[in-house]
Design a protein around this motif. Structure first.
Motif, PDB file in Angstrom:
ATOM      1  N   TYR A  64       0.500  -1.474  -0.022  1.00 33.67           N
ATOM      2  CA  TYR A  64       0.072   0.059  -0.446  1.00 33.67           C
ATOM      3  C   TYR A  64       0.405   1.645   0.058  1.00 33.67           C
ATOM      4  N   ASP A  72      -9.882  -1.013   4.175  1.00 28.98           N
ATOM      5  CA  ASP A  72     -11.342   0.172   4.119  1.00 28.98           C
ATOM      6  C   ASP A  72     -10.581   0.570   5.624  1.00 28.98           C
ATOM      7  N   THR A  87      -9.010  -0.260  -3.464  1.00 29.07           N
ATOM      8  CA  THR A  87      -9.173  -1.986  -3.791  1.00 29.07           C
ATOM      9  C   THR A  87      -8.213  -2.122  -5.094  1.00 29.07           C
ATOM     10  N   HIS A  88      -7.978  -2.704  -4.704  1.00 29.42           N
ATOM     11  CA  HIS A  88      -7.520  -4.030  -6.174  1.00 29.42           C
ATOM     12  C   HIS A  88      -7.752  -5.260  -6.839  1.00 29.42           C
ATOM     13  N   GLU A  89      -8.995  -5.145  -8.076  1.00 29.66           N
ATOM     14  CA  GLU A  89      -9.559  -6.136  -8.175  1.00 29.66           C
ATOM     15  C   GLU A  89      -8.978  -6.589  -9.811  1.00 29.66           C
ATOM     16  N   GLU A 137      -8.729  -7.764  -3.464  1.00 31.54           N
ATOM     17  CA  GLU A 137      -8.643  -6.769  -2.242  1.00 31.54           C
ATOM     18  C   GLU A 137      -9.554  -5.228  -2.133  1.00 31.54           C
ATOM     19  N   LYS A 138     -10.001  -4.945  -0.654  1.00 27.54           N
ATOM     20  CA  LYS A 138     -10.602  -3.926  -0.451  1.00 27.54           C
ATOM     21  C   LYS A 138      -9.423  -3.394   0.671  1.00 27.54           C
ATOM     22  N   SER A 171      -7.668  -4.010   5.669  1.00 27.73           N
ATOM     23  CA  SER A 171      -7.579  -5.186   4.284  1.00 27.73           C
ATOM     24  C   SER A 171      -8.359  -6.796   3.905  1.00 27.73           C
ATOM     25  N   THR A 212     -14.229   2.040   1.973  1.00 30.68           N
ATOM     26  CA  THR A 212     -13.409   1.559   1.134  1.00 30.68           C
ATOM     27  C   THR A 212     -12.205   2.595   1.094  1.00 30.68           C
TER      28      THR A 212
END
Length: 300
Positions: free
Chosen positions: A161, A231, A239-241, A228-229, A172, A236
């Motif tokens: 991050y 918060d 995010t990494h999706e 992953e997100k 996370s 939030t």
């Protein structure tokens, strides 16, 4: 007649630098230096936040300009005062430059400012917004990208991050997805496979591991992708999706074998017709579990 003047320096409240993280608690602290004041007189500072790229006022979530004011009594003809301007509920963007404008009023003497400092190009009055962001890498407990299909497997998703607030608590939250179908992975009870880790950054950047434990005995040949997100306070922050991101992916290996049959005597493919003839079958296997005493006990 006093010739009053002011100068200002704007910084991020959390770090004291000109870089501010887009966060619910984000605030700009503007330190105002004044000179030429009348000792013992009362004054009012009024600050507003401007968007450098547009020259317009920064607006909060309700569409109101971000502004703050502070009353003070001059302790001397020269001095300094700090003004805090919260910007956490504004629509902030990565790389956005914000400039603080200040006006000084003589209290109870009308609406005309006696001094101001309003310069869109003044670097001292400017802060730059940085949005939280990150990426992830999924792998087995020993760093492997292919994991044997077993009743109990572990997937470690390392989240890297940037631009988080030091000392604030984050969470996370990870979920596993099946790459081939683009659907969430479900356990035997029909629940989505998830994992989470709470952490408090000691710096604005770093890493944290989210650990999944699951039954993969029926998942041989399946490629899984970890989403992953991150918060904070239920909101939030990034995010990494990406279903096609190889770094977020692991493969559950399908156990398999291949064999090669040879003459035991000389290792070729011809065997003599003899009562002592022997053949050796060499078996190549893949994606099988490593042997351990615990594994043997479990199977027993």
């Amino acid at each position: 007649d006093w010739n009053v003047s002011i100068g200002t320096t704007a910084t991020d409240e959390a770090t004291g630098t000109h870089d501010v993280t887009a966060d619910p608690d984000a605030a700009i602290v503007d330190e105002v230096q004044y000179k030429g004041a009348v000792k013992g007189d009362d004054y009012t500072l009024v600050g507003t936040v401007m968007v450098k790229g547009t020259g317009e006022l920064l607006l909060d979530a309700e569409g109101n300009p971000v502004t703050a004011s502070k009353d003070f009594t001059a302790a001397d003809t020269m001095g300094k005062e700090s003004l805090e301007l919260p910007i956490g509920d504004c629509n902030l963007a990565e790389g956005q430059e914000l400039v603080v404008f200040e006006k000084l009023y003589k209290k109870d003497s009308g609406n005309d400012a006696i001094a101001s400092h309003e310069d869109l190009n003044d670097e001292g009055q400017t802060v730059t917004v940085h949005s939280p962001k990150g990426k992830t890498e999924a792998k087995g407990p020993d760093g492997e990208k292919t994991i044997p299909a077993d009743e109990k497997v572990t997937i470690v998703d390392t989240v890297s991050y940037e631009n988080l607030v030091v000392g604030k608590k984050y969470k996370s939250i990870g979920t596993l997805w099946v790459k081939e179908t683009g659907e969430a992975l479900l356990d035997a009870e029909g629940n989505q496979v998830t994992a989470s880790t709470e952490f408090t950054p000691k710096d604005t950047y770093g890493t944290v591991d989210v650990i999944f434990e699951l039954d993969a005995s029926l998942l041989g040949g399946t490629e899984l992708v970890a989403f992953e997100k991150v918060d904070r306070d239920g909101k939030t922050v990034f995010t990494h999706e990406d279903i096609n991101d190889e770094s977020q992916s692991v493969e559950i290996g399908q156990p398999g074998i291949g064999t090669k049959l040879l003459d035991s005597l000389d290792g070729d493919k011809s065997v003599s017709a003899d009562t002592q003839a022997k053949v050796t079958d060499e078996v190549d296997y893949k994606n099988c579990l490593l042997y351990t005493s615990d594994a043997a006990d479990d199977k027993a």
